[in-house]
Enzyme design. Structure first.
Site, PDB file in Angstrom:
ATOM      1  N   ASP A 186      46.037  29.583  35.482  1.00 57.93           N
ATOM      2  CA  ASP A 186      46.891  30.587  36.126  1.00 57.93           C
ATOM      3  C   ASP A 186      46.928  30.394  37.640  1.00 57.93           C
ATOM      4  OD1 ASP A 186      44.237  31.313  36.507  1.00 57.93           O
ATOM      5  OD2 ASP A 186      44.359  33.160  35.355  1.00 57.93           O
ATOM      6  N   ASP A 205      38.244  43.823  32.401  1.00 58.47           N
ATOM      7  CA  ASP A 205      39.144  44.503  31.456  1.00 58.47           C
ATOM      8  C   ASP A 205      39.401  43.667  30.203  1.00 58.47           C
ATOM      9  OD1 ASP A 205      40.830  42.502  32.359  1.00 58.47           O
ATOM     10  OD2 ASP A 205      42.334  43.838  33.213  1.00 58.47           O
ATOM     11  N   HIS A 221      40.420  40.500  29.999  1.00 53.31           N
ATOM     12  CA  HIS A 221      41.483  39.477  30.022  1.00 53.31           C
ATOM     13  C   HIS A 221      40.910  38.068  29.931  1.00 53.31           C
ATOM     14  CE1 HIS A 221      41.451  39.440  34.764  1.00 53.31           C
ATOM     15  NE2 HIS A 221      40.605  38.542  34.302  1.00 53.31           N
TER      16      HIS A 221
HETATM   17  P1  PGA Z   1      35.152  35.909  37.705  1.00 56.89           P
HETATM   18  O1  PGA Z   1      36.600  36.086  37.020  1.00 56.89           O
HETATM   19  O2  PGA Z   1      34.584  34.641  37.182  1.00 56.89           O
HETATM   20  O3  PGA Z   1      35.448  35.846  39.182  1.00 56.89           O
HETATM   21  O4  PGA Z   1      34.364  37.100  37.320  1.00 56.89           O
HETATM   22  C1  PGA Z   1      36.753  35.888  35.666  1.00 56.89           C
HETATM   23  C2  PGA Z   1      38.144  36.280  35.218  1.00 56.89           C
HETATM   24  O5  PGA Z   1      38.717  37.226  35.778  1.00 56.89           O
HETATM   25  O6  PGA Z   1      38.648  35.649  34.295  1.00 56.89           O
END
Ligand code: PGA
Length: 263
Positions: free
Chosen positions: A67, A136, A138
């Protein structure tokens, strides 16, 4: 889903890195699906070390990132493009023409998304996809309510994700509201997936993903559909799992870098 629980974040990242290294050894022209965020940094650091100290060769590897933010130039310090070069690509012998990230500055975002899907297909599909999870639930930027058969597209970010990512931007107002992200369906097409999660803050999302019902309200739960998905967790991220001891028991007879065992 296979579940591997490691004592701490460093050990979890090491395990994920070894799985990638094993794949690259076995298939030098592998197609890797990569992720950004705080979690995978340790995994990339170990792959860089393996390249430097043990000549792990990335010259024939192709990569696709999950993404990107919409509206951030690739030169912006918080773009995922900049992140990937700083944390990984600048330190290995990858052929830059084989690096792919969605372009959040494309004038026609829909056409870019379609082209991204086509590029993945042309490369033969993703052999191993690295994933994190949001608080959340995702995967990539597939926020709650995303279609479980979604493909690469523009997606709005939730207020929770914007809050979570404000730490990288300094304040919430600076976090973009839109992203371009591979869909849940695109991710499920990867031949193998690693869900790498560390920290207590993610424990509830991890429980939903692994033990909860399959639901678009927690898109990581779609990995329960995948035949070759492995969750690599530290103790903190695993702390809400009710079947923790069962996962440990199952793993006690398995070499932890065996990525070929079906879930
Ligand atoms: P993070 O993000 O590794 O910075 O916790 C993970 C994500 O949002 O997929």
């Amino acid at each position: 889903m296979r579940v591997i629980i490691k004592p701490d974040a460093a050990a979890a990242c090491l395990t994920a890195a070894r799985m990638f290294a094993k794949l690259v050894h076995q298939k030098p022209a592998a197609v890797l699906g990569l992720a950004t965020g705080g979690t995978p940094v340790g995994c990339y650091a170990e792959l860089i070390r393996l390249h430097r100290d043990e000549q792990l060769d990335f010259s024939r590897v192709t990569t696709f990132n999950l993404d990107e933010y919409v509206g951030l130039a690739r030169t912006h310090g918080q773009s995922f493009y900049a992140f990937m070069f700083e944390k990984f690509f600048d330190h290995i012998n990858i052929d830059r023409t084989r690096i792919h990230l969605p372009d959040g500055m494309a004038s026609d975002l829909d056409a870019m998304c379609e082209g991204y899907e086509q590029a993945i297909a042309t490369a033969g599909g993703i052999d191993l996809q690295l994933l994190g999870i949001g608080s959340d639930g995702h995967i990539a930027f597939n926020e709650p309510g995303s279609s479980l058969s979604s493909r690469t597209r523009v997606k709005t970010l939730t207020a929770e994700t914007i809050r979570d990512n404000a730490r990288f931007f300094g304040d919430e107002a600076s976090v973009p509201r839109l992203s371009v992200t591979m869909g849940v369906g695109s991710i499920l097409d990867a031949k193998r997936c690693i869900l790498l999660v560390t920290g207590e803050k993610k424990a509830a999302a991890v429980r939903g993903a692994i033990e909860g019902p399959l639901t678009s309200q927690l898109t990581a739960s779609a990995l329960q559909f995948h035949r070759h998905a492995v969750a690599i967790l530290d103790e903190a991220a695993a702390s809400w799992l009710t079947r923790r001891d069962e996962y440990r028991f199952a793993e006690s007879s398995m070499p932890d870098t065996d990525i070929w065992r079906p879930s």
